[in-house]
Write an enzyme that holds these catalytic residues in place. Structure first.
Site, PDB file in Angstrom:
ATOM      1  N   GLU A 102       0.859  -1.178   0.000  1.00 16.33           N
ATOM      2  CA  GLU A 102       0.000   0.000   0.000  1.00 16.33           C
ATOM      3  C   GLU A 102       0.890   1.220   0.000  1.00 16.33           C
ATOM      4  OE1 GLU A 102      -1.888  -1.013   3.549  1.00 16.33           O
ATOM      5  OE2 GLU A 102      -3.308  -2.332   2.539  1.00 16.33           O
ATOM      6  N   TYR A 114       7.954   1.374  -7.690  1.00 15.58           N
ATOM      7  CA  TYR A 114       7.169   0.140  -7.689  1.00 15.58           C
ATOM      8  C   TYR A 114       6.724  -0.240  -9.108  1.00 15.58           C
ATOM      9  CZ  TYR A 114       6.870   1.035  -2.651  1.00 15.58           C
ATOM     10  OH  TYR A 114       7.171   1.281  -1.338  1.00 15.58           O
TER      11      TYR A 114
HETATM   12  C1  LIG Z   1      10.741   5.416  -2.157  1.00 14.81           C
HETATM   13  C2  LIG Z   1      12.226   5.189  -1.832  1.00 14.81           C
HETATM   14  C3  LIG Z   1      12.371   3.910  -1.006  1.00 14.81           C
HETATM   15  C4  LIG Z   1      12.985   5.019  -3.180  1.00 14.81           C
HETATM   16  O1  LIG Z   1      14.362   4.824  -2.898  1.00 14.81           O
HETATM   17  P1  LIG Z   1      15.480   5.664  -3.669  1.00 14.81           P
HETATM   18  O2  LIG Z   1      16.790   5.070  -3.324  1.00 14.81           O
HETATM   19  O3  LIG Z   1      15.274   7.100  -3.393  1.00 14.81           O
HETATM   20  O4  LIG Z   1      15.101   5.376  -5.209  1.00 14.81           O
HETATM   21  P2  LIG Z   1      16.094   4.993  -6.379  1.00 14.81           P
HETATM   22  O5  LIG Z   1      17.241   5.946  -6.385  1.00 14.81           O
HETATM   23  O6  LIG Z   1      16.409   3.538  -6.300  1.00 14.81           O
HETATM   24  O7  LIG Z   1      15.187   5.305  -7.633  1.00 14.81           O
HETATM   25  C5  LIG Z   1      14.530   4.316  -8.362  1.00 14.81           C
HETATM   26  C6  LIG Z   1      13.777   4.995  -9.487  1.00 14.81           C
HETATM   27  O8  LIG Z   1      12.847   5.957  -8.983  1.00 14.81           O
HETATM   28  C7  LIG Z   1      13.146   7.249  -9.523  1.00 14.81           C
HETATM   29  N1  LIG Z   1      12.956   8.231  -8.470  1.00 14.81           N
HETATM   30  C8  LIG Z   1      13.625   8.307  -7.295  1.00 14.81           C
HETATM   31  N2  LIG Z   1      13.177   9.377  -6.600  1.00 14.81           N
HETATM   32  C9  LIG Z   1      12.256   9.984  -7.376  1.00 14.81           C
HETATM   33  C10 LIG Z   1      11.452  11.137  -7.225  1.00 14.81           C
HETATM   34  N3  LIG Z   1      11.514  11.897  -6.132  1.00 14.81           N
HETATM   35  N4  LIG Z   1      10.582  11.444  -8.213  1.00 14.81           N
HETATM   36  C11 LIG Z   1      10.487  10.671  -9.335  1.00 14.81           C
HETATM   37  N5  LIG Z   1      11.242   9.559  -9.535  1.00 14.81           N
HETATM   38  C12 LIG Z   1      12.104   9.237  -8.572  1.00 14.81           C
HETATM   39  C13 LIG Z   1      14.588   7.192  -9.940  1.00 14.81           C
HETATM   40  O9  LIG Z   1      14.855   8.137 -10.967  1.00 14.81           O
HETATM   41  C14 LIG Z   1      14.697   5.782 -10.422  1.00 14.81           C
HETATM   42  O10 LIG Z   1      14.138   5.662 -11.686  1.00 14.81           O
HETATM   43  P3  LIG Z   1      15.077   5.369 -12.951  1.00 14.81           P
HETATM   44  O11 LIG Z   1      15.675   4.003 -12.649  1.00 14.81           O
HETATM   45  O12 LIG Z   1      14.086   5.388 -14.070  1.00 14.81           O
HETATM   46  O13 LIG Z   1      16.087   6.461 -12.964  1.00 14.81           O
HETATM   47  C15 LIG Z   1      12.862   6.384  -1.075  1.00 14.81           C
HETATM   48  O14 LIG Z   1      12.729   7.540  -1.851  1.00 14.81           O
HETATM   49  C16 LIG Z   1      12.272   6.629   0.309  1.00 14.81           C
HETATM   50  O15 LIG Z   1      12.785   6.109   1.299  1.00 14.81           O
HETATM   51  N6  LIG Z   1      11.215   7.466   0.415  1.00 14.81           N
HETATM   52  C17 LIG Z   1      10.653   7.822   1.718  1.00 14.81           C
HETATM   53  C18 LIG Z   1       9.961   6.653   2.366  1.00 14.81           C
HETATM   54  C19 LIG Z   1       8.855   6.126   1.480  1.00 14.81           C
HETATM   55  O16 LIG Z   1       8.091   6.872   0.898  1.00 14.81           O
HETATM   56  N7  LIG Z   1       8.774   4.776   1.402  1.00 14.81           N
HETATM   57  C20 LIG Z   1       7.751   4.103   0.627  1.00 14.81           C
HETATM   58  C21 LIG Z   1       6.513   3.965   1.429  1.00 14.81           C
HETATM   59  S1  LIG Z   1       5.321   2.943   0.620  1.00 14.81           S
END
Ligand SMILES: CC(C)(COP(=O)(O)OP(=O)(O)OC[C@H]1O[C@@H](n2cnc3c(N)ncnc32)[C@H](O)[C@@H]1OP(=O)(O)O)[C@@H](O)C(=O)NCCC(=O)NCCS
Length: 146
Positions: A102, A114
């Site tokens: 979710e 995702y």
């Molecule tokens: C969601 C989360 C886990 C992703 O981890 P991350 O290390 O920042 O993401 P990555 O660097 O591996 O990015 C993966 C992809 O998402 C994209 N992405 C990362 N941040 C982004 C943003 N703010 N907006 C749009 N795309 C984004 C990247 O460009 C990458 O895509 P690509 O492979 O096409 O370039 C992290 O941002 C996070 O901890 N967020 C806060 C907690 C949260 O929201 N958790 C999920 C709850 S359900």
């Protein structure tokens, strides 16, 4: 070159600190440190031995739910979320498990990660989360076994 490792772990103050900094509405300490229920795993991802993120999953029968994933804000956007999720996808496939999660509908970065990982939106839970403007819907996402 940096060494990136994903390992199974336990909830700790290091992980809880990331939880509080990564989420606008973090899990409470009580929820974070509650005793593990059956099938629950905690995962951590480290870069050169420094923990930069974690995830929490639960396998029940043939369904794996991703309950939490967070990357330290200082390390976001560098591929670590994708790397961690990839290990979890492999675990799901090894157990022939469908995956569910979710996510807040406003969480565009998580939804992007995702969808890239093969999840699609299969439902919506209205007013599921607290938010700054009142309540916010959760999107339910599912990934088939690959
Ligand atoms: C969601 C989360 C886990 C992703 O981890 P991350 O290390 O920042 O993401 P990555 O660097 O591996 O990015 C993966 C992809 O998402 C994209 N992405 C990362 N941040 C982004 C943003 N703010 N907006 C749009 N795309 C984004 C990247 O460009 C990458 O895509 P690509 O492979 O096409 O370039 C992290 O941002 C996070 O901890 N967020 C806060 C907690 C949260 O929201 N958790 C999920 C709850 S359900």
């Amino acid at each position: 070159m940096s060494k990136i490792e994903v390992t199974l772990t336990e909830p700790s103050s290091v992980l809880f600190d990331i939880e509080k900094r990564a989420h606008a509405y973090p899990w409470s300490e009580i929820v974070f440190f509650q005793p593990l229920s059956a099938g629950t795993l905690w995962w951590s991802i480290s870069v050169d031995k420094r923990i930069v993120g974690f995830a929490n999953t639960q396998l029940v029968a043939d369904e794996l739910t991703l309950h939490n994933i967070a990357i330290d804000p200082r390390y976001q956007g560098r591929g670590f979320g994708k790397f961690l999720l990839n290990d979890i996808l492999n675990y799901a496939d090894k157990h022939n498990a469908l995956m569910f999660l979710e996510v807040r509908e406003s969480n565009a970065s998580a939804i992007h990660v995702y969808q890239q990982a093969g999840f699609s939106i299969v439902g919506r839970r209205p007013n599921y989360y607290a938010s700054d403007s009142g309540r916010e819907d959760a999107l339910v996402m599912r990934r088939e076994i690959s």
